[in-house]
Scaffold this motif. Structure first.
Motif, PDB file in Angstrom:
ATOM      1  N   SER A 189      36.824 -27.289  39.439  1.00 53.92           N
ATOM      2  CA  SER A 189      38.005 -28.053  39.817  1.00 53.92           C
ATOM      3  C   SER A 189      38.067 -28.217  41.329  1.00 53.92           C
ATOM      4  CB  SER A 189      39.277 -27.363  39.313  1.00 53.92           C
ATOM      5  OG  SER A 189      39.766 -26.442  40.274  1.00 53.92           O
ATOM      6  N   VAL A 215      42.785 -31.902  38.571  1.00 48.47           N
ATOM      7  CA  VAL A 215      43.568 -30.833  37.950  1.00 48.47           C
ATOM      8  C   VAL A 215      44.854 -31.419  37.381  1.00 48.47           C
ATOM      9  CG1 VAL A 215      42.621 -29.015  39.421  1.00 48.47           C
ATOM     10  CG2 VAL A 215      44.657 -30.263  40.175  1.00 48.47           C
ATOM     11  N   ARG A 220      45.377 -26.667  37.074  1.00 46.13           N
ATOM     12  CA  ARG A 220      44.266 -26.198  36.236  1.00 46.13           C
ATOM     13  C   ARG A 220      43.306 -27.362  35.988  1.00 46.13           C
ATOM     14  NH1 ARG A 220      46.192 -23.163  31.050  1.00 46.13           N
ATOM     15  NH2 ARG A 220      46.658 -25.304  30.436  1.00 46.13           N
ATOM     16  N   VAL A 221      42.032 -27.057  35.865  1.00 45.43           N
ATOM     17  CA  VAL A 221      41.032 -28.108  35.734  1.00 45.43           C
ATOM     18  C   VAL A 221      41.284 -28.962  34.492  1.00 45.43           C
ATOM     19  CG1 VAL A 221      39.373 -26.704  34.419  1.00 45.43           C
ATOM     20  CG2 VAL A 221      38.544 -28.567  35.889  1.00 45.43           C
ATOM     21  N   ASP A 256      42.473 -21.462  35.205  1.00 43.66           N
ATOM     22  CA  ASP A 256      41.968 -22.512  34.323  1.00 43.66           C
ATOM     23  C   ASP A 256      42.015 -22.047  32.866  1.00 43.66           C
ATOM     24  OD1 ASP A 256      41.376 -24.294  36.392  1.00 43.66           O
ATOM     25  OD2 ASP A 256      39.347 -23.514  36.665  1.00 43.66           O
TER      26      ASP A 256
END
Length: 494
Positions: A189, A215, A220-221, A256
């Motif tokens: 990410s 993200v 979060r990715v 993640d």
């Protein structure tokens, strides 16, 4: 045997009286550093170096020694008063651990033994074996996984990605390099720590091989973007080889979806590396462990013991699921390091066969002694304490009209800014930059900073076992005071 016309010398004291004098000085050093730790709350977090000290610390090399007493006096006067400040209860900048009193003494003991921990048949190597076994147990990797203590998570990441490169390349990259192979690509990410990019550069992959992915609102990715990037690179004839997951991003502490990333890596035949520099140790807590679900599926895991376990610097660790893969990436045969059937070199494998360094210090002792002193359960409680403090600070920020939180409090990081009351957006970055400088210079607190969505903000990262709720309240009050002072000056100047 007459070896010289001069008397032979040593660095040891040369008489019983000299030994006693050094022992007395050593006791004073121990007393002084324990008092320094005991009274840390009474000092400012940080203070600027005086101009004259910059000159003092640029003296020429001493040709003749001045003695231990003089050297220690120089340290007390010119070095000890000007630390980074990370042992202070109100230091929350970047991601730094706080250390501990026994950690200080453990470092002294390790230096006294001064073992070369390349992996000889001695107690130091066995202590590192024990520490690595404990790390595997605490973080959920299999008993057969290998590991290595290193300087920090940046080196741990380099080691983990070196193994990934060797295992996933089409050829023998240790022998022939990458020059005639398809470009190997890895995925992370855009919130991933810069050490991943540095590792890609050092390993000859090049920063262009690192795909930095978008993200979501929680930083979060985006797993869908990951799948699309892998498919695109395969279609262009490139060779995807590794997915990097974050167990606590440096900017916001976001974790993640490691389970989903592990699934993608498994389905695509890619290596799964987890950067858990500080966040991985949240797995010590049964309450927080579910946040890291999927981390135990990592092929390699990088983390620091000198962050959320408060081991004195340096103490990083890499764990690798496949011992054979780990060894293939680094082992070599040389005559002067050949194993002996008995004696000091009889150990079956050397730590130097699993990483970059041959010369290695006794890092493991301070980890071993700290875990024996406190137990894993206490470290888990301290981690939970910091997470609870971060959530409380986030709530305090949300309750204050002049402050604005810019990211969810996922773990132990709180990102916010002073926004005033209806202040123009274009002024806020400059106000908060100035606010941060004044906070540091005041000695009250040391947060750091980041930029989220193009907005500059203060960043509080709680990896500090000495922090109390009252410290955070004092900090909020000081942010408000300085923010109003800066905003008031700006209004008068317009």
């Amino acid at each position: 045997m007459n070896t010289s016309e001069h008397e032979e010398e040593t660095l040891d004291p040369e008489s019983p009286e000299a030994w006693e004098a050094l022992r007395t000085l050593g006791r004073r050093m121990v007393d002084d550093v324990m008092e320094y730790l005991r009274t840390v709350r009474e000092r400012p977090v940080w203070k600027p170096l005086p101009a004259e000290l910059r000159t003092t610390l640029k003296r020429p090399v001493p040709v003749e020694g001045e003695g231990a007493e003089a050297a220690y006096r120089d340290f007390v006067e010119n070095v000890l008063p000007y630390p980074t400040g990370n042992i202070h209860p109100r230091f929350w900048g970047w991601v730094m651990g706080t250390g501990s009193p026994l950690g200080v003494l453990s470092e002294m003991l390790a230096a006294g033994m001064n073992c070369h921990v390349a992996g000889y048949e001695d107690a130091a190597a066995r202590v590192e074996d024990q520490v690595l076994a404990w790390c595997r147990e605490l973080l959920g990797l299999p008993e057969q996984a290998s590991g290595l203590l290193v300087s920090g998570a940046s080196m741990a990441t380099l080691v983990g990605l070196a193994v990934a490169r060797s295992e996933k390349a089409e050829g023998d990259v240790r022998r022939t390099g990458l020059w005639d192979l398809p470009r190997m690509t890895l995925y992370a990410s855009r919130e991933t720590h810069a050490c991943v990019r540095r590792a890609a550069e050092v390993l000859g992959l090049g920063s262009d091989s690192l795909r930095l992915l978008p993200v979501d609102a929680d930083f979060r990715v985006d797993v869908s973007a990951l799948r699309a990037a892998i498919a695109r690179d395969r279609a262009e004839g490139l060779r995807p080889f590794c997915v990097v997951g974050n167990a606590g991003t440096v900017n916001t502490g976001a974790v993640d979806d490691l389970e989903a990333l592990a699934d993608v890596a498994s389905q695509e035949g890619l290596w799964f590396h987890v950067d858990g520099a500080f966040g991985a140790l949240a797995a010590l807590s049964p309450r927080l462990r579910p946040l890291l679900r999927g981390m135990e599926r990592a092929d390699s895991l990088a983390f620091d013991l000198h962050k959320w376990m408060h081991i004195p610097f340096e103490a990083g660790c890499v764990l690798v699921r496949s011992e054979a893969a780990h060894r293939r990436a680094f082992a070599y045969q040389t005559e002067y390091l050949a194993q002996m059937p008995r004696g000091l070199a009889a150990r079956p494998s050397m730590f130097s066969e699993y990483g970059v360094q041959l010369t290695r210090g006794f890092r493991a002792l301070k980890v071993w002694m700290s875990l024996k002193e406190h137990g894993a359960a206490k470290f888990a409680r301290l981690i939970e304490q910091n997470v609870e403090q971060a959530r409380a600070l986030g709530q305090r920020v949300d309750a204050e009209p002049e402050l604005q939180r810019l990211a969810p409090v996922s773990l132990n990081v709180v990102c916010f800014r002073y926004a005033g009351r209806g202040a123009p957006e274009e002024r806020l970055d400059a106000w908060n930059r100035e606010l941060l400088c004044r906070l540091h210079e005041s000695g009250v607190a040391v947060p750091s900073y980041t930029t989220l969505g193009g907005r500059y903000c203060l960043r509080v990262c709680l990896t500090n076992h000495r922090t109390r709720r009252e410290d955070l309240e004092l900090f909020v009050q000081e942010v408000l005071r300085l923010g109003r002072e800066i905003a008031g000056g700006a209004v008068k100047g317009t």
